[in-house]
Design a protein around this motif. Structure first.
Motif, mmCIF file in Angstrom:
data_model
loop_
_atom_site.group_PDB
_atom_site.id
_atom_site.type_symbol
_atom_site.label_atom_id
_atom_site.label_comp_id
_atom_site.label_asym_id
_atom_site.label_seq_id
_atom_site.Cartn_x
_atom_site.Cartn_y
_atom_site.Cartn_z
ATOM 1 N N GLN A 94 5.228 -22.271 6.409
ATOM 2 C CA GLN A 94 5.666 -23.176 7.266
ATOM 3 C C GLN A 94 5.412 -22.679 8.874
ATOM 4 O O GLN A 94 4.625 -23.291 9.665
ATOM 5 N N VAL A 95 5.809 -21.522 9.085
ATOM 6 C CA VAL A 95 5.423 -20.805 10.398
ATOM 7 C C VAL A 95 3.639 -20.840 10.502
ATOM 8 O O VAL A 95 3.373 -20.932 11.822
ATOM 9 N N SER A 96 2.896 -20.518 9.379
ATOM 10 C CA SER A 96 1.510 -20.361 9.468
ATOM 11 C C SER A 96 1.013 -21.811 9.680
ATOM 12 O O SER A 96 -0.008 -21.803 10.730
ATOM 13 N N GLU A 97 1.738 -22.806 9.197
ATOM 14 C CA GLU A 97 0.871 -24.045 9.348
ATOM 15 C C GLU A 97 1.266 -24.585 10.644
ATOM 16 O O GLU A 97 0.441 -25.218 11.500
ATOM 17 N N ILE A 98 2.496 -24.223 11.193
ATOM 18 C CA ILE A 98 2.878 -24.641 12.763
ATOM 19 C C ILE A 98 1.999 -24.085 13.532
ATOM 20 O O ILE A 98 1.469 -24.793 14.492
#
Ligand code: FAD
Ligand code: MLT
Ligand code: ZN
Length: 571
Positions: free
Chosen positions: A145-149
């Protein structure tokens, strides 16, 4: 009805208007008595400020919603003139409704916070000195999720401020303008612990004190410790390369971090989450992210070497007449306590008075006489009798040589804790006393206290200047306490403090980092060539500059439309 006895509290509303979490500092007592509200309450953890509790009081009792316009305006220029010199980078986009829709797709509706009252605490730093106007706080639960954000924000040119426990003291953890807040608090799982070798692997959002409690059960401890342990997160500690009271014994985080998982600004995940003591295969990439204050990547996972928790701990509280005596005592401690020495802290009389006058239940351990300086010396070992013999010998030598005027050894756990509270409580006491100008300096120990005296002389009756800190590490916390923030006082402090430090070959940030407060002061401790190379690193890892802008690197990089122009021109 909400009431409290003491401590720092923060209320954080998760779903307006009634559902909320209560965050309060260790040692604070907070009671929620209203029936309807308490049914929705979960006491989560501690953090924030007493004043915030008051500001939320009406929300609790009346259930009203706050609107953006109700966020109190901060007189920024008065609090830190750097706001005046910093322009919002025009290349960053403004948050749109579509962005919120996309964020919700990534982390889910409940992990995208947008209400003003939900964002109030995260927009404001621990000292209440730096306040941003972010409109969105995201709480990812996974690295993916951090990566996608970040990948999304990078494409959209949305600026992001990574936030841990928000206990930083240099304005690095809060937005300067409208940056999206990326809070790591929901990533707080312990992944593994190797009991034979003391290697802990966990997510970045784990609270330092919780990790230490987990390790206590296994016979280990965290290699770092300091006053904010109940709120700060290991990811924030790594990003600031935090020091604290045990650095003298266990070394800095740079020596104890074995591996990291990092997400870069473009969303790429760099996995160096190893658990090896030795690994000389090329450049040690993780080191560049330790102490990078969220400007190069987001720390998502950590592998850390933890020392054994030894059973015998002693602490003594000593009074000294002169600062030179403190230095002599340090030398005696090094040679007579040797391997059991685990902390060597100092505070001056004004710092002791400050903590005594703002902390209930604490008293002067040496009430019969006042001393100009106090030392807190801790030993940690595995054999009580052996340690005690060494400690007694050390004290005897110090007394015989006239190095120490008076002293007391903690007799039980409660006294042990109260001695430490006298040292660790200074920060909170200062923030209660009024305006505080904080400087965290490395200075060669022989000259260290001169700056406290010089500055007091410069300021006269305008403010009270005090010094405390990690003497064993050559780290002075120079603090100036005044009734209110005042431009005249500020002009007498800066640039004097930085110039004096540079002229004595010191560092303008020993352990707190540069953040927003000291980004322009970097040249006092680093050469132009080094700053240029740092800026190149920044460009390489974060070519659009979305990660924690306006922090660490100097302001010339941030003028509207001219980001990094200085460096590109010269390359
Ligand atoms: P935050 O304050 O949230 O953030 C600090 C910086 O790290 C910001 O630039 C932020 O953007 C970045 N960041 C946070 N998490 C991440 C992440 N996962 N990935 C990338 N970047 C991230 N400091 C010391 O060194 N020694 C002390 O003795 C000490 N004592 C303190 C005592 C008190 C009472 C207080 C209030 C503070 C003290 N501090 C001390 C300062 C502070 O607690 C430390 O700097 C701490 O390491 C910050 O951790 P945090 O989780 O609160 O980070
Ligand atoms: C400390 O050592 O107490 C901290 O670094 C906080 C401070 O500087 O006040
Ligand atoms: Zn410190």
């Amino acid at each position: 009805m909400v009431s409290f006895a003491r401590g720092f509290c923060r209320l954080k509303f998760t779903k307006a208007p009634w559902s909320f979490e209560v965050h309060c500092s260790v040692g604070s007592e907070l009671f929620v008595r209203h029936k309807q509200i308490s049914a929705f309450t979960s006491v989560v953890r501690c953090h924030g400020e007493y004043s915030k509790l008051l500001s939320c009081y009406s929300l609790l009792t009346h259930g009203q919603r706050r609107h953006n316009s109700e966020i109190p305006e901060v007189d920024r220029v008065k609090k830190d003139p750097r706001y005046d010199r910093t322009l919002r980078d025009a290349r960053f986009s403004k948050l749109s409704n579509q962005d919120l829709v996309e964020f919700k797709k990534i982390v889910g509706d409940s992990s995208v916070l947008t209400e003003a009252f939900e964002l109030e605490a995260a927009n404001r730093d621990w000292l209440g000195k730096y306040v941003g106007t972010s409109q969105a706080l995201l709480r990812p639960r996974t690295t993916q999720q951090v990566s996608e954000i970040l990948s999304y924000c990078n494409t959209r040119r949305l600026a992001v401020v990574p936030q841990g426990g928000n206990t930083g003291l240099v304005g690095g953890s809060v937005p300067v303008f409208d940056e999206v807040i990326l809070s790591l608090g929901a990533m707080d799982n312990i992944i593994s612990f190797d009991e034979g070798n003391g290697i802990l692997v966990c997510e970045a959002g784990c609270i330092l004190e919780k990790l230490d409690s987990f390790l206590a059960e296994k016979g280990y401890m965290m290699p770092l410790d300091f006053g904010a342990k109940g709120s700060c997160q290991i990811g924030g500690n790594i990003s600031t390369n935090a020091g604290g009271i045990h650095l003298l014994r266990y070394g800095s985080l740079r020596a104890n971090i074995l591996g990291l998982e990092i997400v870069l600004a473009n969303g790429q995940v760099i996995d160096s989450l190893r658990s090896l003591r030795k690994d000389n295969t090329g450049y040690d990439m993780k080191q560049i992210f330790i102490g990078a204050e969220g400007t190069l990547g987001v720390v998502t996972k950590v592998s850390i070497l933890t020392p054994a928790r030894l059973s015998s701990r002693n602490v003594v509280f000593l009074g000294c007449k002169y600062f030179t005596d403190c230095q002599r005592a340090l030398k005696e401690a090094r040679s007579n306590l040797g391997e059991i020495l685990s902390a060597f802290e100092f505070l001056d009389r004004k710092a002791l008075d400050m903590v005594l006058s703002h902390s209930d239940g604490l008293r002067d351990p040496l009430p019969d006489s006042k001393h100009s300086f106090y030392l807190l010396v801790e030993t940690t070992g595995s054999c009580f009798n052996h340690d005690r013999e060494k400690l007694d010998n050390f004290l005897e030598i110090c007394m015989d040589k006239g190095v120490v005027a008076d002293g007391v050894v903690a007799q039980d756990n409660q006294q042990f804790r109260s001695f430490w509270q006298l040292r660790e409580g200074i920060t909170e006491a200062l923030s209660k006393a009024g305006a505080v100008y904080k400087y965290d300096l490395s200075i060669p120990v022989p000259y260290m206290y001169n700056i406290v005296e010089n500055l007091q002389h410069r300021l006269g009756d305008l403010a009270v200047v005090m010094g405390y800190g990690h003497l064993g590490d050559g780290n002075l916390h120079l603090n100036i306490s005044a009734p209110r923030y005042d431009s005249k006082i500020f002009s007498l402090i800066e640039p004097f403090v930085y110039e004096w430090t540079a002229s004595h070959k010191g560092s303008v940030s020993a352990e707190h980092g540069l953040g927003f407060m000291k980004a322009d002061a970097i040249y006092y401790s680093k050469s132009p060539e080094m700053v240029q190379w740092m800026t190149r690193f920044k460009q390489m890892f974060d070519c659009n500059g979305i990660l924690n802008p306006y922090k660490v690197l100097p302001g010339s990089s941030f003028k509207e439309g001219s980001r990094y122009r200085n460096v590109s021109n010269s390359s």
